[in-house]
Enzyme design. Sequence first.
Site, short mmCIF file in Angstrom:
data_model
loop_
_atom_site.label_atom_id
_atom_site.label_comp_id
_atom_site.label_asym_id
_atom_site.label_seq_id
_atom_site.Cartn_x
_atom_site.Cartn_y
_atom_site.Cartn_z
N TYR A 9 0.83 -1.22 0.00
CA TYR A 9 0.00 0.00 0.00
C TYR A 9 0.85 1.26 0.00
O TYR A 9 0.46 2.29 -0.56
CB TYR A 9 -1.00 -0.03 1.18
N ASN A 46 -12.49 2.60 -5.73
CA ASN A 46 -11.07 2.96 -5.78
C ASN A 46 -10.60 3.55 -4.45
O ASN A 46 -11.37 4.20 -3.74
CB ASN A 46 -10.81 3.96 -6.91
N ASP A 94 -7.74 5.44 -4.48
CA ASP A 94 -6.97 6.66 -4.77
C ASP A 94 -7.87 7.88 -4.53
O ASP A 94 -9.08 7.73 -4.36
CB ASP A 94 -6.47 6.64 -6.24
N HIS A 114 -14.40 0.98 -0.42
CA HIS A 114 -13.31 0.04 -0.14
C HIS A 114 -12.17 0.71 0.61
O HIS A 114 -11.06 0.17 0.67
CB HIS A 114 -12.78 -0.57 -1.46
N CYS A 151 -6.88 2.46 13.07
CA CYS A 151 -6.38 1.70 14.23
C CYS A 151 -7.23 0.45 14.38
O CYS A 151 -8.46 0.53 14.55
CB CYS A 151 -6.49 2.53 15.51
N CYS A 178 -1.14 4.28 17.15
CA CYS A 178 -2.38 5.02 16.89
C CYS A 178 -2.31 6.32 17.69
O CYS A 178 -2.02 6.29 18.90
CB CYS A 178 -3.57 4.18 17.37
N CYS A 231 -5.12 5.92 20.75
CA CYS A 231 -4.99 4.98 21.88
C CYS A 231 -3.55 4.58 22.15
O CYS A 231 -3.25 3.84 23.09
CB CYS A 231 -5.83 3.73 21.63
N GLY A 245 -15.88 1.81 -15.51
CA GLY A 245 -14.55 1.22 -15.31
C GLY A 245 -14.48 0.18 -14.22
O GLY A 245 -13.51 0.14 -13.45
N ALA A 249 -12.66 5.76 -20.50
CA ALA A 249 -13.47 6.63 -19.63
C ALA A 249 -13.24 8.11 -19.95
O ALA A 249 -14.17 8.92 -19.87
CB ALA A 249 -13.13 6.35 -18.17
N1 APR Z 1 -11.54 3.33 -19.42
C1 APR Z 1 -12.65 2.65 -19.01
N2 APR Z 1 -12.61 1.40 -18.49
C2 APR Z 1 -11.38 0.83 -18.38
C3 APR Z 1 -10.19 1.47 -18.79
C4 APR Z 1 -10.31 2.77 -19.34
N3 APR Z 1 -9.24 3.47 -19.77
N4 APR Z 1 -9.15 0.62 -18.57
C5 APR Z 1 -9.68 -0.50 -18.02
N5 APR Z 1 -11.02 -0.39 -17.92
C6 APR Z 1 -11.99 -1.35 -17.38
C7 APR Z 1 -11.70 -2.79 -17.68
O1 APR Z 1 -12.28 -3.15 -18.93
C8 APR Z 1 -12.39 -3.50 -16.50
O2 APR Z 1 -13.75 -3.73 -16.80
O3 APR Z 1 -11.92 -1.23 -15.97
C9 APR Z 1 -12.31 -2.46 -15.37
C10 APR Z 1 -11.30 -2.81 -14.31
O4 APR Z 1 -11.74 -3.97 -13.64
P1 APR Z 1 -10.94 -4.46 -12.32
O5 APR Z 1 -9.48 -4.45 -12.61
O6 APR Z 1 -11.59 -5.75 -11.89
O7 APR Z 1 -11.21 -3.32 -11.25
P2 APR Z 1 -12.49 -3.11 -10.36
O8 APR Z 1 -13.73 -3.54 -11.07
O9 APR Z 1 -12.43 -1.71 -9.86
O10 APR Z 1 -12.25 -4.10 -9.11
C11 APR Z 1 -13.19 -4.06 -8.07
O11 APR Z 1 -11.87 -5.62 -6.80
O12 APR Z 1 -9.85 -6.38 -6.04
C12 APR Z 1 -10.94 -5.64 -5.70
O13 APR Z 1 -10.97 -3.94 -4.08
C13 APR Z 1 -10.58 -4.21 -5.39
O14 APR Z 1 -11.94 -2.24 -5.74
C14 APR Z 1 -11.42 -3.40 -6.37
C15 APR Z 1 -12.52 -4.36 -6.76
#
Ligand code: APR
Length: 232
Positions: free
Chosen positions: A55, A91, A93, A108, A116, A135, A138, A174, A218
């Site tokens: 992380y 996400n 970020d 998430h 903590c 922490c 505490c 996405g 996107a």
């Molecule tokens: N624009 C739009 N979509 C995109 C782009 C882009 N430039 N690049 C990739 N993608 C799409 C892919 O086609 C896919 O469908 O983004 C998606 C990414 O899927 P994952 O990698 O599975 O990510 P996500 O769906 O956010 O995962 C969900 O899984 O591991 C856990 O906690 C983690 O929050 C995460 C959760």
Amino acid sequence: MTAPSIVILTGAGISAESGLGTFRDEGGLWAQHRIEDVATPEGFARNPQLVVDFYNARRTQAAEARPNAAHHALSRLQTEHAGPVTLVTQNVDDLHERGGSVDVIHMHGALNSALCSDCDHRWSAPLEMSVGQSCPNCDQPTARPDIVWFGEIPYQMDRIERALLDADIFVAIGTSGNVYPAAGFVQMARHVGAKTIEMNLDPGENVGLFDDIRSGKASDTVPAWVAELLAR
Ligand code: APR
């Protein structure tokens, strides 16, 4: 006619063009690391240094990344749309916030937050966390990344479900539709009669549940949709 209530769910794909890795695309984060090692409470208990390092690296990458046109478009929607806009992200970020969005629901967790595991206190995470960090509330050596790991309960689910029950439009951007409960939000939206839209590079696992599919990057599809909606 009142302005529609919009619920948006974003996933790693919205940050891909900002240079942050997705999870399940080719070469993604889950091709580089085992989920059970870096994204579970058991993995953290087994090897906290590996998890803290994972992380720390993602926190540094996120800090060096910049929001893209999709993040900025969602901020414009929140500002200019007359109806409620609830922005939920999977996400961790902070590109939505740095793109101008407010009140983002990080279901998430978030890289810039520390937690903590003893007293549940949260504070701003340093760029580099260390194992056994104390922490500030505490004083126990129980700091951990404020990330919802597999097997843990996502944050603010009550608020998300209330927004979905009132939704007129649900948009997933996405996300591969692999991880629940987020992947089930489209079903909840359909149940209340909302229009459902998927904006994705590749179709998600639950693509069949969406009324409208907008394929592409996107940074193209999101600004186009926001402009179309605001022009109505
Ligand atoms: N624009 C739009 N979509 C995109 C782009 C882009 N430039 N690049 C990739 N993608 C799409 C892919 O086609 C896919 O469908 O983004 C998606 C990414 O899927 P994952 O990698 O599975 O990510 P996500 O769906 O956010 O995962 C969900 O899984 O591991 C856990 O906690 C983690 O929050 C995460 C959760």
